[in-house]
Write a protein that holds these residues in place. Structure first.
Motif, short mmCIF file in Angstrom:
data_model
loop_
_atom_site.label_atom_id
_atom_site.label_comp_id
_atom_site.label_asym_id
_atom_site.label_seq_id
_atom_site.Cartn_x
_atom_site.Cartn_y
_atom_site.Cartn_z
N PRO A 1 8.63 10.82 10.63
CA PRO A 1 8.44 10.23 9.30
C PRO A 1 9.40 9.07 9.05
CG PRO A 1 8.43 12.61 9.16
CD PRO A 1 8.82 12.28 10.57
N MET A 2 8.94 8.07 8.33
CA MET A 2 9.73 6.87 8.10
C MET A 2 9.55 6.41 6.65
SD MET A 2 9.71 3.31 10.30
CE MET A 2 10.27 4.15 11.78
N ALA A 3 10.62 5.92 6.07
CA ALA A 3 10.58 5.43 4.69
C ALA A 3 9.87 4.09 4.62
CB ALA A 3 12.00 5.30 4.14
N SER A 4 9.40 3.74 3.43
CA SER A 4 8.82 2.42 3.16
C SER A 4 9.04 2.10 1.69
CB SER A 4 7.33 2.40 3.51
OG SER A 4 6.60 3.23 2.63
N VAL A 5 9.02 0.83 1.38
CA VAL A 5 9.31 0.40 0.00
C VAL A 5 8.28 0.96 -0.99
CG1 VAL A 5 9.62 -1.60 -1.51
CG2 VAL A 5 10.50 -1.65 0.81
N PRO A 6 6.98 0.89 -0.73
CA PRO A 6 6.03 1.45 -1.71
C PRO A 6 6.22 2.94 -1.95
CG PRO A 6 4.89 0.00 -0.18
CD PRO A 6 6.26 0.21 0.36
N LEU A 7 6.53 3.70 -0.90
CA LEU A 7 6.74 5.13 -1.07
C LEU A 7 7.98 5.42 -1.90
CD1 LEU A 7 5.87 6.66 2.43
CD2 LEU A 7 4.62 6.95 0.29
N VAL A 8 9.05 4.68 -1.64
CA VAL A 8 10.28 4.86 -2.42
C VAL A 8 10.05 4.48 -3.87
CG1 VAL A 8 12.66 4.07 -2.70
CG2 VAL A 8 11.79 4.57 -0.42
N MET A 9 9.32 3.41 -4.12
CA MET A 9 8.99 3.03 -5.50
C MET A 9 8.20 4.13 -6.19
SD MET A 9 7.92 -0.93 -4.80
CE MET A 9 6.84 -0.88 -6.22
N TYR A 10 7.23 4.69 -5.49
CA TYR A 10 6.40 5.75 -6.06
C TYR A 10 7.25 6.98 -6.42
CZ TYR A 10 2.99 9.57 -6.16
OH TYR A 10 2.26 10.67 -6.51
N GLU B 1 0.83 -1.21 0.00
CA GLU B 1 0.00 0.00 0.00
C GLU B 1 0.87 1.26 0.00
OE1 GLU B 1 -3.09 0.58 -0.35
OE2 GLU B 1 -3.92 -1.45 -0.27
N THR B 2 0.53 2.18 -0.88
CA THR B 2 1.25 3.44 -0.98
C THR B 2 0.39 4.63 -0.56
OG1 THR B 2 2.50 2.54 -2.85
CG2 THR B 2 2.58 4.92 -2.52
N ALA B 3 -0.85 4.67 -1.05
CA ALA B 3 -1.69 5.85 -0.85
C ALA B 3 -1.87 6.22 0.62
CB ALA B 3 -3.05 5.61 -1.52
N PRO B 4 -2.16 5.30 1.54
CA PRO B 4 -2.35 5.73 2.94
C PRO B 4 -1.09 6.33 3.55
CG PRO B 4 -3.17 3.49 2.60
CD PRO B 4 -2.39 3.85 1.39
N LEU B 5 0.08 5.85 3.09
CA LEU B 5 1.33 6.32 3.69
C LEU B 5 1.73 7.70 3.19
CD1 LEU B 5 3.40 3.00 3.56
CD2 LEU B 5 1.89 3.86 5.36
N LEU B 6 1.19 8.12 2.06
CA LEU B 6 1.50 9.46 1.55
C LEU B 6 1.01 10.54 2.50
CD1 LEU B 6 0.58 9.04 -2.23
CD2 LEU B 6 2.87 9.33 -1.28
N PHE B 7 -0.08 10.28 3.21
CA PHE B 7 -0.68 11.27 4.10
C PHE B 7 -0.34 11.02 5.57
CE2 PHE B 7 -3.42 10.67 0.42
CZ PHE B 7 -3.49 11.96 -0.07
N THR B 8 0.42 9.98 5.85
CA THR B 8 0.67 9.62 7.25
C THR B 8 2.16 9.47 7.56
OG1 THR B 8 0.28 7.30 6.61
CG2 THR B 8 -1.58 8.51 7.58
N ALA B 9 2.83 8.49 6.94
CA ALA B 9 4.26 8.28 7.21
C ALA B 9 5.12 9.26 6.44
CB ALA B 9 4.65 6.84 6.84
N PHE B 10 4.69 9.66 5.25
CA PHE B 10 5.30 10.71 4.44
C PHE B 10 6.61 10.29 3.79
CE2 PHE B 10 7.43 14.83 3.71
CZ PHE B 10 6.48 15.38 2.88
N GLY B 11 7.37 9.41 4.41
CA GLY B 11 8.66 8.98 3.85
C GLY B 11 9.83 9.72 4.47
N ASN B 12 11.02 9.10 4.33
CA ASN B 12 12.24 9.67 4.92
C ASN B 12 13.43 9.09 4.17
OD1 ASN B 12 14.30 10.66 6.53
ND2 ASN B 12 13.20 10.29 8.44
N GLN B 13 14.32 9.95 3.71
CA GLN B 13 15.47 9.48 2.95
C GLN B 13 16.53 8.88 3.85
OE1 GLN B 13 17.20 12.46 0.41
NE2 GLN B 13 18.87 11.14 -0.28
N TYR B 14 16.45 9.14 5.14
CA TYR B 14 17.49 8.71 6.07
C TYR B 14 16.95 7.61 6.99
CZ TYR B 14 19.25 13.16 4.38
OH TYR B 14 19.64 14.20 3.58
N TRP B 15 17.86 7.02 7.74
CA TRP B 15 17.47 5.99 8.70
C TRP B 15 16.75 6.62 9.88
CZ3 TRP B 15 17.76 0.72 8.90
CH2 TRP B 15 17.53 0.12 10.14
N ASN B 16 15.65 6.01 10.28
CA ASN B 16 14.89 6.51 11.41
C ASN B 16 14.22 5.32 12.10
OD1 ASN B 16 13.32 8.13 13.21
ND2 ASN B 16 11.60 7.92 11.80
#
Length: 296
Positions: A243-252, A222-237
């Motif tokens: 905010p935290m990275a995830s594979v679907p967000l990075v793929m997007y 799942e990507t869409a729910p994380l766009l508005f919640t986890a947001f993504g992060n380029q660094y380790w957290n």
């Protein structure tokens, strides 16, 4: 002679009816096979394209290095960690609530109007677009915490996807347990809650675990729910309140970039994610078939 003619006509009519039914059966089988082949062809095409594009990016660095800046080699270590954390939290949040709700539906609410309403609402939640759930959690959690995106918010959004799957599975599996088992346990004077925990859960455990695994396979991409919640992060957290990275967000993000290195990482992440979903789905199917064989 007069009696033989009607019999011959009846036999001819029966033969014609059988021939028509057989023709329709053959047509239905051919159409079904062609439709299945059509779907399998495109599925194979998609998987072949994925493997060809992604195989060059599968290496040790993919699992040991962080997401890189543009035009620099790197990996998806922080994205894999973030996906594992958020999916694990979502399962931890959604599973107990789903099992409890499914148990109530199967054992207490099956003959009540409230049970019918809960099943209807659960079906709506089961088919709700994931982006709507993400917006709901954004309004309910992110905005109430000062607009802070976090892995916890992403996990809550994913838990809303896990919840209806586990509720439906638990409800169905418990209702499949024979009534005689309940009656035999209750006749011994065992309280109903002990009957549920020690008898019904043991009988339905394989099906419930299968539903949990299928829910895990669903939320992992799942990507869409994380766009508005986890947001993504380029660094380790490792802080779930940030905010935290995830594979679907990075793929997007990487798939639409103009950088070849990022695109390669997106394809590699897609292959790893597809393999994970395939393994989890096969594990769920094997668990369910094994339990069916034991019961048979």
């Amino acid at each position: 002679m007069a009696a033989a003619a009607p019999a011959d006509r009846a036999g001819a009519g029966a033969d014609a009816l059988y021939a028509r039914r057989r023709f329709r059966n053959v047509v239905a089988i051919v159409v079904s096979c062609l439709t299945a082949g059509f779907g399998l062809f495109f599925l194979g095409w998609i998987l072949w394209t994925l493997v060809v594009r992604a195989i060059g990016g599968i290496n040790v660095e993919l699992f040991t290095q962080m997401t890189p800046p543009p035009m620099v080699e790197g990996g998806l270590l922080n994205a894999f960690f973030g996906s594992a954390v958020m999916c694990g939290l979502a399962i931890a949040i959604g599973t107990p609530m789903g099992v409890a709700a499914g148990t109530w539906l199967a054992e207490y609410g099956h003959a009540r109007k409230a049970g019918t309403v809960v099943r209807f609402v659960n079906d709506i939640l089961l088919s709700a677009p994931s982006i709507v759930l993400g917006l709901f959690v954004y309004t309910l959690f992110v905005m109430q915490t000062g607009g802070r995106f976090s892995a916890l918010a992403g996990a809550i959004a994913l838990a809303f996807i896990v919840l209806p799957v586990v509720v439906r599975t638990t409800d169905e599996m418990l209702r499949l347990v024979p009534t005689q088992m309940r009656e035999a346990a209750l006749s011994l004077g065992i309280p109903q809650w002990k009957v549920i925990v020690q008898v019904l859960y043991r009988s339905a455990m394989a099906g419930i675990v299968t539903g949990i695994l299928l829910a895990l396979a669903r939320i992992s991409g799942e990507t869409a729910p994380l766009l508005f919640t986890a947001f993504g992060n380029q660094y380790w957290n490792s802080d779930v309140m940030r905010p935290m990275a995830s594979v679907p967000l990075v793929m997007y993000q990487y798939a639409g970039s103009p950088y070849a290195s990022w695109q390669q990482l997106a394809w590699a992440g897609a292959l790893v994610l597809t393999t994970f979903v395939l393994v989890v789905s096969l594990l769920a199917r094997m668990l369910l078939l094994r339990n069916r064989v034991v019961h048979d």
